[in-house]
Design a protein around this motif. Sequence first.
Motif, PDB file in Angstrom:
ATOM      1  N   VAL A 137      10.102  39.680  52.948  1.00  0.00           N
ATOM      2  CA  VAL A 137       9.339  39.395  54.808  1.00  0.00           C
ATOM      3  C   VAL A 137      10.410  41.266  55.285  1.00  0.00           C
ATOM      4  O   VAL A 137      11.436  41.209  55.274  1.00  0.00           O
ATOM      5  CB  VAL A 137       9.085  38.853  55.564  1.00  0.00           C
ATOM      6  N   GLU A 138       9.373  41.542  55.790  1.00  0.00           N
ATOM      7  CA  GLU A 138      10.164  42.397  57.192  1.00  0.00           C
ATOM      8  C   GLU A 138      10.283  42.110  58.438  1.00  0.00           C
ATOM      9  O   GLU A 138       8.668  41.981  58.551  1.00  0.00           O
ATOM     10  CB  GLU A 138       9.868  44.082  56.703  1.00  0.00           C
ATOM     11  N   ASN A 139      10.731  42.655  59.363  1.00  0.00           N
ATOM     12  CA  ASN A 139      10.637  41.984  60.884  1.00  0.00           C
ATOM     13  C   ASN A 139       9.974  40.941  60.729  1.00  0.00           C
ATOM     14  O   ASN A 139       9.350  40.790  61.759  1.00  0.00           O
ATOM     15  CB  ASN A 139       9.894  42.743  60.963  1.00  0.00           C
ATOM     16  N   LYS A 195       5.944  40.247  66.057  1.00  0.00           N
ATOM     17  CA  LYS A 195       4.865  40.707  66.029  1.00  0.00           C
ATOM     18  C   LYS A 195       4.506  41.761  64.659  1.00  0.00           C
ATOM     19  O   LYS A 195       3.434  41.645  63.954  1.00  0.00           O
ATOM     20  CB  LYS A 195       4.515  40.906  67.217  1.00  0.00           C
ATOM     21  N   ASP A 196       5.486  42.034  64.479  1.00  0.00           N
ATOM     22  CA  ASP A 196       5.762  43.116  62.914  1.00  0.00           C
ATOM     23  C   ASP A 196       5.889  42.806  61.671  1.00  0.00           C
ATOM     24  O   ASP A 196       6.428  43.339  60.738  1.00  0.00           O
ATOM     25  CB  ASP A 196       6.701  44.491  63.834  1.00  0.00           C
ATOM     26  N   GLU A 197       5.612  41.239  61.435  1.00  0.00           N
ATOM     27  CA  GLU A 197       6.302  40.623  60.817  1.00  0.00           C
ATOM     28  C   GLU A 197       5.263  41.019  59.681  1.00  0.00           C
ATOM     29  O   GLU A 197       3.867  41.107  59.126  1.00  0.00           O
ATOM     30  CB  GLU A 197       6.306  39.349  60.653  1.00  0.00           C
ATOM     31  N   LYS A 198       5.396  41.193  58.255  1.00  0.00           N
ATOM     32  CA  LYS A 198       4.514  41.984  56.800  1.00  0.00           C
ATOM     33  C   LYS A 198       5.290  41.323  55.512  1.00  0.00           C
ATOM     34  O   LYS A 198       7.041  41.735  55.577  1.00  0.00           O
ATOM     35  CB  LYS A 198       4.166  43.834  57.673  1.00  0.00           C
ATOM     36  N   ILE A 199       4.552  41.844  54.911  1.00  0.00           N
ATOM     37  CA  ILE A 199       5.380  41.641  53.575  1.00  0.00           C
ATOM     38  C   ILE A 199       4.558  42.772  52.389  1.00  0.00           C
ATOM     39  O   ILE A 199       2.835  42.261  53.138  1.00  0.00           O
ATOM     40  CB  ILE A 199       5.422  40.192  52.610  1.00  0.00           C
ATOM     41  N   SER A 200       4.800  42.396  51.692  1.00  0.00           N
ATOM     42  CA  SER A 200       4.438  43.644  50.377  1.00  0.00           C
ATOM     43  C   SER A 200       3.778  43.141  49.821  1.00  0.00           C
ATOM     44  O   SER A 200       3.936  41.948  49.733  1.00  0.00           O
ATOM     45  CB  SER A 200       5.106  44.652  49.940  1.00  0.00           C
TER      46      SER A 200
END
Length: 75
Positions: A45-47, A51-56
């Motif tokens: 996961v990034e961030n 609120k900007d958490e994301k995973i590819s």
Amino acid sequence: MEVNKLKWDSDFFNINMFFDRSTGVSDANPLSAMGITAIALSDGVENAHTKDEKISVKNLETLGEIVLRMFEEIK
């Protein structure tokens, strides 16, 4: 299943895998406190926790494949 037996997945999935002891926050902590060997798998996961958490999608699919292979190993 011993945790060190999972090392082969790093080559199979072409990912950077490392093992480390941590005192950080994890769902594995309560299990470990009861004497149950537990591992925490990162999903890339990034961030995290923002609120900007994301995973590819690729990272999520790879994590799913690793978990499936782990269960196949313990059958």
